[in-house]
Design a protein around this motif. Structure first.
Motif, PDB file in Angstrom:
ATOM      1  N   LEU A   1      38.526 -24.385  74.922  1.00 24.68           N
ATOM      2  CA  LEU A   1      39.739 -23.739  74.345  1.00 24.68           C
ATOM      3  C   LEU A   1      40.161 -22.568  74.898  1.00 24.68           C
ATOM      4  N   GLY A   2      41.431 -22.227  74.454  1.00 21.48           N
ATOM      5  CA  GLY A   2      42.092 -20.919  75.015  1.00 21.48           C
ATOM      6  C   GLY A   2      40.942 -19.683  74.602  1.00 21.48           C
ATOM      7  N   ALA A   3      41.460 -18.693  74.969  1.00 17.90           N
ATOM      8  CA  ALA A   3      40.867 -17.340  74.896  1.00 17.90           C
ATOM      9  C   ALA A   3      41.138 -16.768  73.194  1.00 17.90           C
ATOM     10  N   ASN A   4      40.094 -16.122  73.079  1.00 21.48           N
ATOM     11  CA  ASN A   4      40.193 -15.360  71.504  1.00 21.48           C
ATOM     12  C   ASN A   4      41.120 -14.217  71.804  1.00 21.48           C
ATOM     13  N   ARG A   5      41.590 -13.803  70.574  1.00 23.93           N
ATOM     14  CA  ARG A   5      42.523 -12.743  70.695  1.00 23.93           C
ATOM     15  C   ARG A   5      41.914 -11.433  71.157  1.00 23.93           C
ATOM     16  N   VAL A   6      42.511 -10.828  72.313  1.00 21.23           N
ATOM     17  CA  VAL A   6      42.015  -9.576  72.687  1.00 21.23           C
ATOM     18  C   VAL A   6      41.953  -8.447  71.577  1.00 21.23           C
ATOM     19  N   GLY A   7      40.880  -7.872  71.755  1.00 21.96           N
ATOM     20  CA  GLY A   7      40.642  -6.796  70.767  1.00 21.96           C
ATOM     21  C   GLY A   7      40.246  -7.090  69.244  1.00 21.96           C
ATOM     22  N   GLU A   8      40.019  -8.320  69.032  1.00 18.23           N
ATOM     23  CA  GLU A   8      39.817  -8.933  67.750  1.00 18.23           C
ATOM     24  C   GLU A   8      38.533  -8.106  67.057  1.00 18.23           C
ATOM     25  N   ASP A   9      38.335  -7.852  65.610  1.00 21.45           N
ATOM     26  CA  ASP A   9      37.291  -7.475  64.993  1.00 21.45           C
ATOM     27  C   ASP A   9      36.295  -8.491  64.908  1.00 21.45           C
ATOM     28  N   THR A  10      35.316  -8.345  65.549  1.00 24.25           N
ATOM     29  CA  THR A  10      34.023  -9.282  65.531  1.00 24.25           C
ATOM     30  C   THR A  10      32.903  -8.774  64.852  1.00 24.25           C
ATOM     31  N   SER A  11      32.951  -7.790  63.807  1.00 23.18           N
ATOM     32  CA  SER A  11      31.904  -7.582  63.242  1.00 23.18           C
ATOM     33  C   SER A  11      31.341  -8.640  62.348  1.00 23.18           C
ATOM     34  N   MET A  12      29.993  -8.384  62.079  1.00 20.81           N
ATOM     35  CA  MET A  12      29.297  -9.353  61.322  1.00 20.81           C
ATOM     36  C   MET A  12      30.032  -9.711  59.748  1.00 20.81           C
ATOM     37  N   ASN A  13      30.093 -10.739  59.606  1.00 17.48           N
ATOM     38  CA  ASN A  13      30.450 -11.277  58.274  1.00 17.48           C
ATOM     39  C   ASN A  13      32.018 -10.973  58.045  1.00 17.48           C
ATOM     40  N   SER A  14      32.732 -11.145  59.006  1.00 19.36           N
ATOM     41  CA  SER A  14      34.108 -11.223  59.204  1.00 19.36           C
ATOM     42  C   SER A  14      34.658 -12.528  59.766  1.00 19.36           C
ATOM     43  N   MET A  15      35.856 -12.919  59.400  1.00 18.22           N
ATOM     44  CA  MET A  15      36.411 -13.960  59.884  1.00 18.22           C
ATOM     45  C   MET A  15      37.109 -13.812  61.247  1.00 18.22           C
ATOM     46  N   HIS A  16      36.378 -14.437  62.358  1.00 20.60           N
ATOM     47  CA  HIS A  16      37.085 -14.228  63.693  1.00 20.60           C
ATOM     48  C   HIS A  16      36.658 -14.988  64.577  1.00 20.60           C
ATOM     49  N   SER A  17      36.829 -14.930  65.940  1.00 18.07           N
ATOM     50  CA  SER A  17      36.600 -15.725  66.966  1.00 18.07           C
ATOM     51  C   SER A  17      36.841 -17.273  66.948  1.00 18.07           C
ATOM     52  N   PRO A  18      38.229 -17.553  66.525  1.00 20.12           N
ATOM     53  CA  PRO A  18      38.419 -18.991  66.163  1.00 20.12           C
ATOM     54  C   PRO A  18      38.281 -20.010  67.148  1.00 20.12           C
ATOM     55  N   ASN A  19      38.019 -19.472  68.629  1.00 21.30           N
ATOM     56  CA  ASN A  19      37.966 -20.220  69.672  1.00 21.30           C
ATOM     57  C   ASN A  19      36.356 -20.263  70.193  1.00 21.30           C
ATOM     58  N   SER A  20      35.515 -19.755  69.559  1.00 22.02           N
ATOM     59  CA  SER A  20      33.920 -19.888  69.936  1.00 22.02           C
ATOM     60  C   SER A  20      33.550 -20.582  69.306  1.00 22.02           C
ATOM     61  N   THR A  21      32.500 -21.371  69.703  1.00 20.65           N
ATOM     62  CA  THR A  21      31.822 -22.548  69.054  1.00 20.65           C
ATOM     63  C   THR A  21      30.387 -22.740  69.348  1.00 20.65           C
ATOM     64  N   ASN A  22      29.400 -23.650  68.565  1.00 18.96           N
ATOM     65  CA  ASN A  22      28.430 -24.125  68.676  1.00 18.96           C
ATOM     66  C   ASN A  22      28.201 -25.543  68.255  1.00 18.96           C
ATOM     67  N   LEU A  23      26.766 -25.913  67.982  1.00 21.40           N
ATOM     68  CA  LEU A  23      26.685 -27.213  67.576  1.00 21.40           C
ATOM     69  C   LEU A  23      25.563 -27.028  66.544  1.00 21.40           C
ATOM     70  N   HIS A  24      25.616 -27.787  65.326  1.00 19.69           N
ATOM     71  CA  HIS A  24      24.426 -27.974  64.408  1.00 19.69           C
ATOM     72  C   HIS A  24      24.261 -29.225  63.828  1.00 19.69           C
ATOM     73  N   THR A  25      23.095 -29.940  64.049  1.00 17.65           N
ATOM     74  CA  THR A  25      22.957 -31.139  63.680  1.00 17.65           C
ATOM     75  C   THR A  25      22.528 -31.291  62.386  1.00 17.65           C
ATOM     76  N   HIS A  26      23.174 -31.344  61.130  1.00 16.13           N
ATOM     77  CA  HIS A  26      23.279 -31.324  59.916  1.00 16.13           C
ATOM     78  C   HIS A  26      22.220 -32.246  59.346  1.00 16.13           C
ATOM     79  N   GLY A  27      20.972 -32.333  59.058  1.00 15.04           N
ATOM     80  CA  GLY A  27      20.170 -33.158  58.276  1.00 15.04           C
ATOM     81  C   GLY A  27      18.924 -33.652  59.355  1.00 15.04           C
TER      82      GLY A  27
END
Length: 769
Positions: free
Chosen positions: A99-125
């Motif tokens: 994906l493309g870069a996240n917004r420069v200077g975004e607020d990445t503090s805990m429990n905020s909505m941020h970093s729309p293009n960072s990701t990982n993987l969870h196997t649910h179940g």
């Protein structure tokens, strides 16, 4: 992103977008089958594949939007490819973030909505090691993660799914399309009957999309709470909406259960990708459901013949309620990937966000039968069945057949008289109710401790962060593997072999769905709040005593559940599966500690062989070599009853071409200095394809080289060479501790000595010969 989408589409990869786009909304569309990834072998093996995350268009007969998608072997699909495993498989998944870069200077503090293009993987179940299926690390744009999953040899067969679980953007990415089915097929020793194995089967991955804030067509009021205009909906809000609030003149009470739209979630996270969702048919409002990416597709079924629908509620913003079609029987045989001991005939099926149900359906009359979801303003079609007479028929699974399915050690019955080793309680509540307004803080917090019964509505205490018996709080980050941090926070520390009994409490206008990673829990009882006849009156439509679930509705009452911590020590996550709530802090963890002593045998069932305690977890601050799948070190099968002769395995229906992993060698070990990624060859920009058939591959997967250390590694990838069209990574930043951490299970010294001894004996034998 909007600014990065065009280069992404012109990237130097050969891409085909698996998109459903046939005719107008009135045309019939067959239920699509997502691409399939599996080893192709009938016995456990070690195999590997790569999932790439890219931006691309999604289009069906109802809507069009731009999404973040999972791609396999050049094919991006919505939903992502279906992954099939069998017990004992060792599967290495490399997740590549293009994906493309996240917004420069975004607020990445805990429990905020941020970093729309960072990701990982969870196997649910999956019943899987939490240090491998970890959500505490992420791949930023231009980086990769490698997951080495060891599926236990006695893992129960069932229906599960996988999705993005990056804290701060999971609601956006899951709604946008980063989901896929994950099915554990039976190995042959579990006693799964032929009515399931050889029956007619359809996988139905249900996704949801909210185009905009839904409004009541009659009144123009925003549904499920107040929206940007601060209008108050008297139907779904707590009592007390004033005339000024209804008119939007005053702020109205905040409703935490409003389903946020794709546009809102995009804005909340700071996404620059075009959030527009274009509707081709507005008859069904703004909340839409799709089956395998298509709007109201159809399947062909014979009358009086049962078809098994593996239904996955692959979303994180609402519950889904459907009714069994007229002249049909709907018999549920499994919930959340665990077979029941007897079928449940249902006239109404309610699935929580993230839940699954295997439903066998048969209809007595011909014609079109529809499964539709109830919404606040009408029914939305999900799947149609076209019934015709004649032809072969499939029978339903009986109670006696379900009762013969063997349960692995971690699903031994706990509803009877058992010794409880640890107790714990959880309280799901939105912290700001009822004082918050639309303009106030969207507070979501999580209570957990020794006794949450003292908190309203059961007791007189109000939710408090300073309580020592049920402290409420927001997600504060992982606590690690030391019991001291959990004990100081009054959180649960349990030990391998312990029987845990939890009490789940709810408070609010709806049911927060509580999801526990790694472990299923068995429902023992439900108790309503005294005098309550509304909020929890329909609890039996959601859950039943004796069922095993991994996602629970926290009613305005108390659900008692139990599970045995049979294996997999480590920090284990529990959270609200309304994923915006999780992104904003409604998440917590418990700790399972290893036990050097053998685990006690489950009671009251016949005592199986104790499950070996996994090796201790070591946390290494430096990158480790990229793992390749290992020979399975999981415990030998341990069931509650003796294993009968294996049931003959018939090939499961597979209408879609099987995309088998490419027989490439194991991934190159990662050194401290990242190796530059190869520059792909340019290709023309691909156009959206109208329901193409995936190109089958005939390659047989090559087993990867053994490596006894399952690791999740974070692999930074440098920017592409000049002239390439890959998205440009964001500015260099100092990674967080969680980002730099490599999670590894230390190899057992005993196994290493045994291996060396075996090699020496083999060498000596050859010398003697």
């Amino acid at each position: 992103e909007r600014t990065n989408l065009q280069p992404a589409m012109d990237r130097l990869y050969v891409l085909r977008f698996f998109v459903i786009a046939l005719g107008s909304a009135g045309d019939a569309v067959d239920l699509p089958t997502p691409p399939l990834i599996k080893s192709g072998l009938s016995t456990p093996s070690s195999w590997a594949f790569t999932l790439t995350v890219q931006a691309g268009p999604v289009s069906n007969t109802q809507s069009t939007w731009t999404a973040r998608l999972y791609c396999y072997q050049g094919t991006c699909s919505y939903p992502g490819p279906t992954i099939e495993v069998i017990p004992g498989d060792n599967v290495t998944v490399t997740l590549v973030n293009d994906l493309g870069a996240n917004r420069v200077g975004e607020d990445t503090s805990m429990n905020s909505m941020h970093s729309p293009n960072s990701t990982n993987l969870h196997t649910h179940g999956l019943h899987i090691d939490p240090t491998v299926d970890t959500v505490f690390t992420k791949a930023d744009p231009g980086q990769s993660l490698v997951y080495a999953y060891q599926v236990p040899k006695d893992h129960a067969p069932g229906t599960h799914w996988y999705h993005s679980h990056s804290h701060g953007n999971s609601a956006l990415q899951v709604m946008g399309g980063m989901v896929g089915a994950l099915v554990v097929r039976p190995s042959g020793s579990e006693g799964v009957p032929a009515s399931i194995i050889a029956g007619d089967e359809k996988l139905v991955v249900v996704t949801s999309m909210t185009q905009a804030q839904a409004t009541d067509r009659a009144t123009g009021l925003v549904s499920q709470g107040c929206g940007n205009a601060n209008k108050c909906d008297p139907v779904t809000q707590p009592p007390g909406c004033t005339t000024q609030q209804i008119a939007g003149i005053q702020s109205s009470p905040f409703s935490p259960f409003r389903v946020y739209s794709y546009e809102e979630l995009s804005a909340d996270t700071g996404s620059a990708m075009d959030p527009t969702v274009t509707l081709t048919d507005s008859r069904y409002g703004d909340l839409m459901y799709f089956a395998n990416g298509a709007f109201n597709p159809s399947i062909s079924v014979k009358t009086d013949s049962y078809v098994t629908l593996r239904i996955i509620a692959a979303f994180g913003g609402s519950h889904m309620e459907t009714e069994c079609p007229r002249d049909c029987i709907c018999s549920v045989v499994a919930y959340d990937g665990v077979y029941l001991t007897a079928p449940q005939v249902k006239s109404k099926l309610i699935l929580l966000a993230g839940a699954r149900a295997d439903v066998q359906v048969a209809c007595s009359s011909t014609g079109t039968k529809a499964f539709s979801a109830r919404t606040p303003f009408g029914a939305v079609p999900i799947l149609s069945m076209e019934l015709s007479s004649g032809g072969s028929s499939h029978s339903a699974t009986t109670a006696s057949e379900l009762a013969q399915i063997l349960r692995p050690y971690y699903l031994s019955d706990l509803t009877g008289s058992v010794t409880v080793d640890k107790t714990y309680s959880v309280h799901m509540s939105q912290g700001s109710r009822p004082q918050s307004t639309c303009g106030g803080a969207n507070l979501f917090w999580f209570g957990g401790g020794s006794d949450c019964s003292r908190v309203a509505p059961w007791g007189s205490e109000q939710p408090s962060s300073t309580s020592t018996i049920c402290p409420f709080g927001f997600w504060g980050g992982p606590k690690g593997s030391s019991a001291a941090g959990f004990t100081a926070a009054n959180k649960l520390v349990t030990t391998i072999g312990d029987v845990n009994e939890w009490s789940l409490y709810g408070l609010g206008n709806d049911k927060h769905p509580l999801h526990l990673h790694v472990h299923h829990m068995q429902i023992v009882s439900f108790t309503q709040v005294a005098g309550d006849t509304t909020l929890a009156a329909d609890w039996e439509d959601y859950i039943g005593v004796g069922e095993w679930r991994d996602t629970f509705p926290t009613f305005h009452g108390k659900i008692m559940v139990r599970f045995r911590a049979t294996d997999f020590p480590g920090e284990t996550v529990l959270h609200c599966h309304f994923l915006r709530h999780e992104d904003l802090g409604m998440m917590d963890t418990i700790l399972v500690e290893p036990n050097p002593a053998p685990s006690p045998s489950p009671a009251p069932n016949p005592s199986p062989t104790p499950n070996p305690t996994p090796a201790p977890v070591s946390v290494t601050p430096t990158p480790a070599p990229t793992p390749t799948p290992t020979s399975n070190l999981a415990p030998t099968p341990m069931f509650a009853t003796p294993t009968p002769a294996p049931t003959p395995m018939l090939a499961a229906p597979d209408p879609a071409p099987t995309l088998t992993p490419t027989p490439n060698p194991a991934p190159t070990p990662v050194s401290a200095t990242p190796t530059p990624a190869p520059t792909p060859t340019p290709t023309p920009k691909p156009a959206p394809i109208s329901n193409p058939a995936p190109t089958p591959t005939s390659a047989t997967p090559t087993p990867a080289e053994p490596n006894p250390v399952p690791i999740v590694t974070r692999i930074p990838r440098p920017a592409p060479t000049p002239g390439s069209a890959m998205p440009t990574p964001g500015p260099t930043t100092t990674p967080s501790v969680a980002d730099e951490t490599t999670f590894a299970i230390a190899p057992s010294p005993v196994l290493l000595w045994v291996s060396l001894a075996s090699l020496w004996l083999a060498y000596a034998s050859r010398r003697q010969a």
